[in-house]
Design a protein around this motif. Structure first.
Motif, PDB file in Angstrom:
ATOM      1  N   GLY A  12     -36.609 -11.628  -9.758  1.00  0.00           N
ATOM      2  CA  GLY A  12     -35.812 -12.536 -10.628  1.00  0.00           C
ATOM      3  C   GLY A  12     -34.238 -12.237 -10.362  1.00  0.00           C
ATOM      4  O   GLY A  12     -33.566 -11.079  -9.707  1.00  0.00           O
ATOM      5  N   GLY A  13     -33.447 -13.413 -10.686  1.00  0.00           N
ATOM      6  CA  GLY A  13     -31.942 -13.446 -10.305  1.00  0.00           C
ATOM      7  C   GLY A  13     -31.098 -12.194 -10.734  1.00  0.00           C
ATOM      8  O   GLY A  13     -30.094 -11.732 -10.023  1.00  0.00           O
ATOM      9  N   SER A  14     -31.283 -11.658 -11.951  1.00  0.00           N
ATOM     10  CA  SER A  14     -30.501 -10.484 -12.377  1.00  0.00           C
ATOM     11  C   SER A  14     -30.811  -9.492 -11.572  1.00  0.00           C
ATOM     12  O   SER A  14     -29.816  -8.699 -11.352  1.00  0.00           O
ATOM     13  CB  SER A  14     -30.952 -10.259 -13.845  1.00  0.00           C
ATOM     14  N   HIS A 121     -27.148 -12.365 -18.280  1.00  0.00           N
ATOM     15  CA  HIS A 121     -27.647 -12.996 -17.155  1.00  0.00           C
ATOM     16  C   HIS A 121     -28.436 -14.531 -17.629  1.00  0.00           C
ATOM     17  O   HIS A 121     -28.160 -15.402 -16.824  1.00  0.00           O
ATOM     18  CB  HIS A 121     -28.702 -12.223 -16.268  1.00  0.00           C
ATOM     19  N   GLY A 122     -28.980 -14.448 -18.626  1.00  0.00           N
ATOM     20  CA  GLY A 122     -29.673 -15.818 -18.948  1.00  0.00           C
ATOM     21  C   GLY A 122     -30.695 -15.568 -20.088  1.00  0.00           C
ATOM     22  O   GLY A 122     -30.136 -15.614 -21.295  1.00  0.00           O
ATOM     23  N   THR A 123     -31.948 -15.338 -19.836  1.00  0.00           N
ATOM     24  CA  THR A 123     -32.795 -15.461 -21.132  1.00  0.00           C
ATOM     25  C   THR A 123     -32.711 -14.106 -22.049  1.00  0.00           C
ATOM     26  O   THR A 123     -32.978 -14.075 -23.253  1.00  0.00           O
ATOM     27  CB  THR A 123     -34.237 -15.429 -20.579  1.00  0.00           C
ATOM     28  N   VAL A 151     -22.590 -14.733 -16.536  1.00  0.00           N
ATOM     29  CA  VAL A 151     -22.529 -15.365 -15.081  1.00  0.00           C
ATOM     30  C   VAL A 151     -21.983 -16.782 -15.215  1.00  0.00           C
ATOM     31  O   VAL A 151     -22.047 -17.387 -14.059  1.00  0.00           O
ATOM     32  CB  VAL A 151     -24.184 -15.297 -14.547  1.00  0.00           C
ATOM     33  N   ASN A 174     -22.408 -15.805 -10.265  1.00  0.00           N
ATOM     34  CA  ASN A 174     -23.376 -15.414  -9.147  1.00  0.00           C
ATOM     35  C   ASN A 174     -22.548 -15.356  -7.847  1.00  0.00           C
ATOM     36  O   ASN A 174     -21.585 -16.152  -7.623  1.00  0.00           O
ATOM     37  CB  ASN A 174     -24.658 -15.964  -9.207  1.00  0.00           C
ATOM     38  N   ARG A 208     -42.329 -19.933 -14.051  1.00  0.00           N
ATOM     39  CA  ARG A 208     -42.369 -19.713 -15.681  1.00  0.00           C
ATOM     40  C   ARG A 208     -41.925 -21.193 -16.116  1.00  0.00           C
ATOM     41  O   ARG A 208     -41.478 -22.160 -15.462  1.00  0.00           O
ATOM     42  CB  ARG A 208     -41.277 -18.739 -15.936  1.00  0.00           C
ATOM     43  N   SER A 282     -34.001 -24.530 -18.563  1.00  0.00           N
ATOM     44  CA  SER A 282     -32.622 -23.565 -19.070  1.00  0.00           C
ATOM     45  C   SER A 282     -32.412 -22.855 -17.803  1.00  0.00           C
ATOM     46  O   SER A 282     -33.311 -22.488 -17.274  1.00  0.00           O
ATOM     47  CB  SER A 282     -33.371 -22.584 -20.001  1.00  0.00           C
ATOM     48  N   GLU A 283     -31.024 -22.713 -17.606  1.00  0.00           N
ATOM     49  CA  GLU A 283     -30.657 -22.124 -16.089  1.00  0.00           C
ATOM     50  C   GLU A 283     -29.070 -21.711 -16.441  1.00  0.00           C
ATOM     51  O   GLU A 283     -28.354 -22.578 -16.460  1.00  0.00           O
ATOM     52  CB  GLU A 283     -30.766 -23.270 -15.059  1.00  0.00           C
ATOM     53  N   THR A 284     -28.655 -20.396 -16.679  1.00  0.00           N
ATOM     54  CA  THR A 284     -27.373 -20.184 -16.839  1.00  0.00           C
ATOM     55  C   THR A 284     -26.438 -20.273 -15.747  1.00  0.00           C
ATOM     56  O   THR A 284     -25.213 -20.461 -15.841  1.00  0.00           O
ATOM     57  CB  THR A 284     -27.416 -18.866 -17.447  1.00  0.00           C
ATOM     58  N   PHE A 285     -27.152 -20.199 -14.537  1.00  0.00           N
ATOM     59  CA  PHE A 285     -26.058 -20.430 -13.489  1.00  0.00           C
ATOM     60  C   PHE A 285     -27.024 -21.020 -12.410  1.00  0.00           C
ATOM     61  O   PHE A 285     -26.699 -22.200 -11.738  1.00  0.00           O
ATOM     62  CB  PHE A 285     -25.785 -18.958 -12.701  1.00  0.00           C
ATOM     63  N   GLY A 286     -28.118 -20.350 -11.903  1.00  0.00           N
ATOM     64  CA  GLY A 286     -29.135 -21.123 -10.869  1.00  0.00           C
ATOM     65  C   GLY A 286     -28.623 -20.784  -9.485  1.00  0.00           C
ATOM     66  O   GLY A 286     -28.312 -21.047  -8.505  1.00  0.00           O
ATOM     67  N   LEU A 287     -28.904 -19.301  -9.437  1.00  0.00           N
ATOM     68  CA  LEU A 287     -28.932 -18.535  -7.912  1.00  0.00           C
ATOM     69  C   LEU A 287     -29.504 -19.216  -6.941  1.00  0.00           C
ATOM     70  O   LEU A 287     -29.215 -19.443  -5.833  1.00  0.00           O
ATOM     71  CB  LEU A 287     -29.256 -17.309  -8.100  1.00  0.00           C
TER      72      LEU A 287
HETATM   73  O1  GMT Z   1     -33.103 -15.248 -17.477  1.00  0.00           O
HETATM   74  C1  GMT Z   1     -33.885 -15.285 -16.520  1.00  0.00           C
HETATM   75  O2  GMT Z   1     -34.705 -16.068 -16.096  1.00  0.00           O
HETATM   76  C2  GMT Z   1     -33.877 -13.943 -15.771  1.00  0.00           C
HETATM   77  C3  GMT Z   1     -32.953 -13.958 -14.871  1.00  0.00           C
HETATM   78  C4  GMT Z   1     -33.370 -13.066 -13.900  1.00  0.00           C
HETATM   79  O3  GMT Z   1     -33.096 -11.836 -14.185  1.00  0.00           O
HETATM   80  O4  GMT Z   1     -33.795 -13.768 -12.886  1.00  0.00           O
HETATM   81  O5  GMT Z   1     -32.122 -15.173 -14.447  1.00  0.00           O
HETATM   82  C5  GMT Z   1     -30.797 -15.579 -14.754  1.00  0.00           C
HETATM   83  O6  GMT Z   1     -30.051 -14.903 -14.089  1.00  0.00           O
HETATM   84  C6  GMT Z   1     -29.849 -15.395 -12.820  1.00  0.00           C
HETATM   85  C7  GMT Z   1     -28.830 -14.410 -12.247  1.00  0.00           C
HETATM   86  O7  GMT Z   1     -27.535 -14.317 -13.053  1.00  0.00           O
HETATM   87  C8  GMT Z   1     -29.211 -16.510 -12.808  1.00  0.00           C
HETATM   88  O8  GMT Z   1     -28.648 -17.559 -11.816  1.00  0.00           O
HETATM   89  C9  GMT Z   1     -30.395 -17.733 -13.652  1.00  0.00           C
HETATM   90  O9  GMT Z   1     -29.780 -18.932 -13.582  1.00  0.00           O
HETATM   91  C10 GMT Z   1     -30.841 -17.165 -14.695  1.00  0.00           C
HETATM   92  N1  GMT Z   1     -31.902 -17.690 -15.239  1.00  0.00           N
HETATM   93  C11 GMT Z   1     -32.110 -18.599 -16.324  1.00  0.00           C
HETATM   94  O10 GMT Z   1     -31.175 -18.971 -16.920  1.00  0.00           O
HETATM   95  C12 GMT Z   1     -33.434 -19.158 -16.481  1.00  0.00           C
END
Ligand code: GMT
Length: 382
Positions: A12-14, A121-123, A151, A174, A208, A282-287
């Motif tokens: 995962g991105g985080s 980070h996001g979720t 982020v 990011n 997911r 849903s995507e808080t940044f989109g790495l």
């Molecule tokens: O929130 C998640 O899906 C998990 C998280 C992760 O741990 O992979 O992803 C989020 O964090 C990334 C890094 O900061 C962002 O680039 C992604 O956009 C973000 N994912 C979501 O918001 C779905």
């Protein structure tokens, strides 16, 4: 500085952001201690300034779910004390910010102090964190952190909307290693996958529900219907894969869609890509989109969350309404048909990625660490 980084070790991105940040800090001479239940995926080389601490926890017949958060807090007490950490940086609020708070309280009883910074980070905010079963603990743990970063501007606003936050949240986006993620010569690879010079569309995710991988199949189907010879490369794996595979069978396009599974060298795949699709719900940044842009690949994305802060409509690709696979397909066709437009968007994508260059962002984290530590020192003197 001696810096502890608590993270999820998975793809995962985080976890990627936390690991790459730690590597960047170690390269600057800091001693970095990664703390997790398994070795982080991106921690694949020895570095003299990097130590990995595995959080072990024992099973017991009474525990249906062994309390990882408590085991983590206990490990943190030990690591902070004996590695003489100057600062603890936790990535993803649940349960890391809570375990950090607990460790800090335990150490406080002995007169020890440790600044704790939480990166959202996001979720951890938008989906899991907002669930009533976690929300009060998430709110409390964020407010008890000494510093909080998010982020994207979107995530900062969303956090303040959803929780009663008393802290100022710093936005630190990011980042990307522009050297690793740059278009490289992979014509042999392209020839193997697309022997007749077909266009290549790529999607990378953990499959997911929130990633809406099925939408990428609909967009791709539209591209095929337009008569453009193309292949879709789906990278990653996860719960939605069977659903996506069955949609490909229904549309009878299985021969054109390759499920590549989890891959390490994403940059090799992006090097042969003509277009990147990220239609997330849903995507808080989109790495994943930033990685594509850094490899000079234009992006078609949904217009939600933090994506508009990264992907600029008409400049680095296109933003479309969530679920509007028809318009996404139309944009894909226009990019793939117009070489000049494709070249321009590709160049702009790379330029935009340069704004998020690794060292620029590591500078910002370092500066933030210092400001939090100085703020705490000043407060303790008052
Ligand atoms: O929130 C998640 O899906 C998990 C998280 C992760 O741990 O992979 O992803 C989020 O964090 C990334 C890094 O900061 C962002 O680039 C992604 O956009 C973000 N994912 C979501 O918001 C779905």
């Amino acid at each position: 500085m001696n810096i502890g980084i608590v993270l999820y070790p998975t793809y995962g991105g985080s976890g990627v952001v936390a690991t790459e940040l730690g590597k960047g800090l170690a390269a600057r001479g800091h001693n970095v201690h990664f703390i997790s239940y398994a070795r982080p995926m991106r921690l694949d080389e020895f570095h003299e300034n990097i130590t990995f601490h595995e959080v072990t926890f024992s099973a017991y017949p009474l525990f249906e779910y062994p309390p990882y958060d408590l085991a983590l807090a206990s490990h943190l007490v030990d690591i902070i004390t004996y590695q003489k950490l100057d600062l603890l940086h936790v990535h993803y609020a649940i349960p890391h910010a809570t375990s950090a708070y607990l460790a800090k309280q335990i150490l406080g009883e002995k007169g020890q102090k440790i600044p704790v910074i939480t990166t959202l980070h996001g979720t951890d905010i938008t989906i899991v964190g907002s669930d009533p079963s976690y929300a009060p603990v998430v709110t409390f743990s964020i407010n008890k952190s000494d510093g909080v970063t998010a982020v994207s501007e979107y995530l900062r606003e969303e956090t303040c909307k959803r929780f009663k936050i008393e802290k100022k949240i710093e936005v630190i986006p990011n980042f990307i290693d522009l050297v690793r993620f740059s278009k490289s010569e992979k014509s042999h690879f392209k020839k193997a996958l697309c022997p007749n010079g077909e266009k290549v569309l790529v999607h990378v995710s953990n499959f997911r529900e929130v990633k809406r991988v099925s939408d990428t199949v609909e967009i791709f189907h539209k591209v095929l219907q337009s008569g453009i010879p193309a292949h879709l490369l789906l990278v990653g794996d996860g719960p939605d894969r069977p659903k996506v595979e069955s949609r490909c069978r229904e549309l009878q396009i299985c021969g054109k869609v390759r499920f590549l599974g989890k891959q390490e060298k994403i940059e090799d795949i992006l090097s042969i890509a003509d277009l990147f699709l990220i239609p997330s719900g849903s995507e808080t940044f989109g790495l994943a989109a930033l990685e594509a842009m850094s490899c000079s690949v234009p992006v078609i994305s949904s217009d939600i969350g933090g994506l508009p802060e990264l992907n600029i409509h008409g400049e680095t690709g296109y933003l479309c309404e969530l679920g509007d696979t028809g318009t996404m397909g139309d944009y894909a066709i226009s990019i793939l048909r117009d070489e000049q437009l494709h070249r321009q968007l590709s160049e702009n994508a790379r330029k935009r990625a340069e704004v998020f260059e690794l060292n620029l962002i590591v500078d910002r984290y370092e500066a933030y660490y210092h400001s939090v530590m100085e703020g705490m020192q000043a407060a303790s003197k008052r």
